[in-house]
Structures are given as C-alpha cells and as structure tokens.
Design an enzyme around this catalytic site. Structure first.
Site, PDB file in Angstrom:
ATOM      1  N   GLU A  35       0.850  -1.196   0.000  1.00  0.00           N
ATOM      2  CA  GLU A  35       0.000   0.000   0.000  1.00  0.00           C
ATOM      3  C   GLU A  35       0.885   1.246   0.000  1.00  0.00           C
ATOM      4  O   GLU A  35       1.819   1.357   0.801  1.00  0.00           O
ATOM      5  CB  GLU A  35      -0.912  -0.012   1.228  1.00  0.00           C
ATOM      6  CG  GLU A  35      -1.628   1.284   1.537  1.00  0.00           C
ATOM      7  CD  GLU A  35      -2.473   1.798   0.392  1.00  0.00           C
ATOM      8  OE1 GLU A  35      -2.358   3.002   0.078  1.00  0.00           O
ATOM      9  OE2 GLU A  35      -3.242   1.002  -0.195  1.00  0.00           O
ATOM     10  N   GLY A  48     -22.347   2.006   0.887  1.00  0.00           N
ATOM     11  CA  GLY A  48     -23.423   1.038   1.075  1.00  0.00           C
ATOM     12  C   GLY A  48     -23.131  -0.246   0.327  1.00  0.00           C
ATOM     13  O   GLY A  48     -22.379  -0.252  -0.652  1.00  0.00           O
ATOM     14  N   ARG A 116     -16.924   4.445   5.600  1.00  0.00           N
ATOM     15  CA  ARG A 116     -15.871   3.664   4.953  1.00  0.00           C
ATOM     16  C   ARG A 116     -14.741   3.319   5.918  1.00  0.00           C
ATOM     17  O   ARG A 116     -14.264   2.183   5.961  1.00  0.00           O
ATOM     18  CB  ARG A 116     -15.288   4.447   3.765  1.00  0.00           C
ATOM     19  CG  ARG A 116     -16.187   4.534   2.561  1.00  0.00           C
ATOM     20  CD  ARG A 116     -15.587   5.479   1.527  1.00  0.00           C
ATOM     21  NE  ARG A 116     -16.420   5.554   0.341  1.00  0.00           N
ATOM     22  CZ  ARG A 116     -16.236   4.837  -0.760  1.00  0.00           C
ATOM     23  NH1 ARG A 116     -15.243   3.970  -0.802  1.00  0.00           N
ATOM     24  NH2 ARG A 116     -17.028   4.967  -1.799  1.00  0.00           N
ATOM     25  N   ARG A 199     -19.381  15.938  -1.059  1.00  0.00           N
ATOM     26  CA  ARG A 199     -19.648  14.905  -0.064  1.00  0.00           C
ATOM     27  C   ARG A 199     -19.399  15.459   1.327  1.00  0.00           C
ATOM     28  O   ARG A 199     -18.461  16.215   1.561  1.00  0.00           O
ATOM     29  CB  ARG A 199     -18.751  13.688  -0.301  1.00  0.00           C
ATOM     30  CG  ARG A 199     -18.813  13.160  -1.705  1.00  0.00           C
ATOM     31  CD  ARG A 199     -17.977  11.924  -1.886  1.00  0.00           C
ATOM     32  NE  ARG A 199     -18.570  10.805  -1.159  1.00  0.00           N
ATOM     33  CZ  ARG A 199     -18.455   9.537  -1.542  1.00  0.00           C
ATOM     34  NH1 ARG A 199     -17.778   9.238  -2.622  1.00  0.00           N
ATOM     35  NH2 ARG A 199     -19.005   8.575  -0.851  1.00  0.00           N
ATOM     36  N   ASP A 315     -12.053  -1.122  -8.359  1.00  0.00           N
ATOM     37  CA  ASP A 315     -12.029   0.101  -9.157  1.00  0.00           C
ATOM     38  C   ASP A 315     -10.880   0.121 -10.156  1.00  0.00           C
ATOM     39  O   ASP A 315     -10.961   0.805 -11.178  1.00  0.00           O
ATOM     40  CB  ASP A 315     -11.930   1.325  -8.248  1.00  0.00           C
ATOM     41  CG  ASP A 315     -13.244   1.677  -7.579  1.00  0.00           C
ATOM     42  OD1 ASP A 315     -14.287   1.140  -7.992  1.00  0.00           O
ATOM     43  OD2 ASP A 315     -13.232   2.502  -6.637  1.00  0.00           O
ATOM     44  N   ALA A 328     -18.259  -0.760  -4.987  1.00  0.00           N
ATOM     45  CA  ALA A 328     -17.487  -1.511  -3.989  1.00  0.00           C
ATOM     46  C   ALA A 328     -17.985  -2.943  -3.892  1.00  0.00           C
ATOM     47  O   ALA A 328     -17.195  -3.884  -3.743  1.00  0.00           O
ATOM     48  CB  ALA A 328     -17.569  -0.816  -2.634  1.00  0.00           C
TER      49      ALA A 328
END
Length: 429
Positions: A35, A48, A116, A199, A315, A328
């Site tokens: 990562e 969701g 998230r 958002r 993605d 997702a």
C-alpha cells in the site's frame, strides 16, 4: 519462495484489496499486500452494500460480512425512495414533503450504509500482523529472471519483491492497470464523466432538528435538473451521509488530483432552485466542502482484466460512477471469484507438484477464468451507473434489481466450470 504454493502480491489496501487478502489467507494461500499510503486510510465518507455484495462477502470469508454488520446502520425502511427534490412547496422542510416518484424494495436490511473508515478498520483488525507493507508505491512489474520466482515488483523507493501472481486493487488511478494495458493506451486511465460530487457528513442531531426524523432515518435519492443527491444514515445513526451530484460541462480543473476542497457556493448555486429540503441539506454541509470528480471507465473500457500472472480488480478494473451505489460491492464479487480460482489452482499445484511453467499456466488460467466470469457484468455496471440518473422508473427498477438479485452461488459454479475448461485447454496444448 515456496515451490508448492502460489504466493500472491496484492497492490492496494482498500476494501477490495483487504477483502481479497482475507479470503486468500483463509484458504491457505500466502499473501502480501503493498500500500502506497502510510497507514490504512479509506478516503470518503459513507458507503453502502447491496444484497448481492453481502452474499459475496460470506463467500469470501463469513467474518467479512460479520464485520460489515458490526458497523452498518439499518435503514428505518426497507424501501429505497426516489423523491422530487425540486418541486417542493413551502419553506420549512420539517413541515413539507418531497413527492415520492417511486420506490424500490431493498429486501430486509438490504442496502445498509456505513462509514468507509469504520468498515476498513474492522477488516484490518482481521488481518494477521505483517501482511500489509505501507509506503510502497509500485513502479513496475516484470517477469523475474528466475522463473521460479514468478513476477518481480519494483517500487518507487528502490526496493523489490517477488510473487507468483500480482493483483492490482489500487483504485481508480491504478498503476497496475497502466502496466497491464499500456501507459499511453486510452483504457489505461479512467475519464471524467462531467459530474462531481460534493460529499459530507452532518451530525444527526443537527440534521434531525432541521429536517425532521422521517427525512434522515432512511435512504433517499433527491432528484432535480442537473443535480441530485443521495442521503442515508451511517455510524450507527449518529451521522447523515450526503452525496450531492452536480453536472459539470467543463473539464475537471485539477490535472494532478481528483478530489479538492472548494467553496460551497458552486454547490449552493446548483441546488438553489430546489425545494427547502435540499436547500437545507446543502446549508448544513461544511464550507469549504470536499468535491470529488466522478471518473469512470465508461468511455474506454478495458478489453481484459488479466494478462499472464497479472490482473486488476475492483475500481482498478471497473471504475464506475457511484449512482448505483454498487461499485465496492462489485469489487467484493471480484474477490469471491479470485479466491475461488486461485484456491483451485493452488490445490492443483499441491497435488500435481507442477514445475514453474505449470504453476504459471495455472495462474494464467485462473486469471482468465476471473476475466471471463466477471468482466461483462462489471462493465455493464459501469455503463448503467453512468446513465441511471437520467432514467425513468422502469429502467431504474430493472437495472437495480439486475445488480441486487445476482445469483452469487451460480457465479461460483460458473467459476469452477470455466476454470476446469481453461485447465483442460492448457493440458491439450
């Protein structure tokens, strides 16, 4: 590196990458996750998962679905309500009602949301220590000089690693997608859909006081010209998640990033002719506000998700606009299929004691199986997510249920059948 196992490198420690890692580890397949960030960090607010995604979680590892349920916020209603946010009379949203245009049954607890970061935190706690290495930005992937080592990964800090299989779960701006498809090829990059999303999270006590209980307790899509907004409760009902979409005919102004903080005035202007409910929701959002460019792979879809021992998922493979709320979840489906095919390949490696070439052929067959099973559905989701905001009731209904009612068990049976056919083809050659 072991000669009788398949060792996997996953690039990216987001929800898809960690879900996949947990599923592979539960099947005894060695995994390392790389990562680029300093720590677990899932940007964004609410997310969701539809019923198909929850079923896929259980297929990958039942602990994943249990982790989601620990952080999920139930909706007060099992119906997803699409309302007219534009033609609403009156001035006080506590005393007005947006006209219900249509509603879609979600099933019992069928489309719950969470924060998230809360979900990623629960997943991270399930990982054994040392599986994830942070601050590792991938530079290149190439065959190792010693073919028993599989693939050689080079990172931007000058370090290297090896793995038999490499899976890019590194998001919309995927480096693995560029390596797989060619850096200058149009399919190597996602493209601006000419919408951005403002958002934010509103403390529920403020939202409830301003809007009333009925408007904050469940999932709503507020529709209007050139803008629409999704709202639903998260963090066990302590926050109202807001995603306000604005149509933007201009190019995205920031070449180096797809998110930016900007003044709220442009968003306020986009919703200025809406009814009191939406105007109040926008007023409650912070200023400046997070603005997310909606990029997707609609214009230039990849013609493959795999090549040899390298593939892409989530993605990185099928970046989609969030209008279905299913991107997702589609990544979780990817993880379910990849876990299944790599487990089948690993069992054949262990029983047949194949050499390096045989192992590479099995990995290629596994990834080609994944591409065959998942790509058509995933790219349909990309297409449908781009257009769903402009569709009529009947179109929204069948498109939504095509996602939610997907037969995950049938997908897993198809995965096994296609993999065996791929392996049989390898044997004949």
């Amino acid at each position: 590196m072991s000669t009788d196992s398949i060792e996997v490198a996953i690039i990216g420690a987001g929800i898809t990458g960690i879900t996949l890692a947990l599923g592979l580890l539960s099947r005894g397949i060695p995994v390392r996750v790389y990562e680029r960030a300093r720590d677990f960090h899932e940007i964004g607010a609410g997310i969701g998962f539809t019923p198909n995604a929850e079923w896929a979680m259980k297929v990958v590892d039942p602990r994943i679905q249990a982790a989601f349920k620990r952080v999920a916020t139930p909706n007060a209603s099992d119906w997803f309500q699409w309302v007219d946010g534009f033609n609403e009379s009156g001035t006080d949203p506590r005393e007005t009602e947006e006209q219900l245009l249509f509603k879609i049954y979600l099933g019992e607890r069928g489309f719950e949301g969470c924060h998230r970061a809360d979900f990623l935190g629960e997943l991270a706690r399930l990982l054994p220590e040392g599986v994830v290495t942070f601050q590792k930005a991938l530079d290149t992937v190439e065959p190792a000089a010693d073919n028993s080592l599989g693939q050689l990964l080079r990172f931007q800090d000058g370090t290297t690693a090896t793995a038999h299989a490499v899976i890019g779960c590194d998001g919309i701006r995927s480096r693995v997608r560029q390596i797989l498809l060619g850096e200058d090829h149009p399919t190597a990059s996602a493209h601006y859909s000419h919408k951005y999303a403002a958002r934010g999270l509103i403390p529920m006590d403020r939202a409830r006081e301003a809007l009333g209980e009925d408007k904050v307790a469940t999932r709503f899509m507020h529709l209007g010209p050139d803008a629409h907004a999704l709202t639903f409760p998260v963090s066990h009902g302590s926050l109202l998640n807001v995603v306000a979409f604005v149509t933007d005919p201009n190019p995205w102004p920031y070449a180096d990033r797809w998110t930016a903080q900007g003044p709220k005035k442009d968003v306020t202007a986009a919703f200025s002719r809406f009814g009191p409910t939406m105007r109040t929701i926008i007023d409650l959002l912070p200023d400046p506000i997070d603005q997310w460019a909606v990029f997707d792979t609609y214009d230039h879809p990849p013609n493959t998700y795999s090549r040899g021992a390298v593939c892409i998922a989530g993605d990185a493979a099928h970046a989609a606009a969030p209008h279905h709320g299913a991107g997702a979840g589609c990544g979780v489906e990817d993880a379910a299929v990849l876990c299944a095919v790599l487990h089948m390949a690993a069992k054949k490696v262990n029983t047949a004691k194949t050499g390096s070439e045989g192992k590479a052929a099995l990995i290629t067959a596994a990834f080609e199986t994944y591409d065959s099973v998942c790509r058509e559905r995933a790219q349909w989701l990309v297409e449908s997510s781009r257009v769903i905001g402009n569709l009529c009731h009947d179109e929204v209904y069948w498109r939504s249920h095509r996602i939610w009612d997907y037969d995950i068990d049938a997908m897993m049976r198809e995965t096994a059948e296609v993999f065996e056919a791929q392996v049989a083809g390898v044997a004949r050659n």
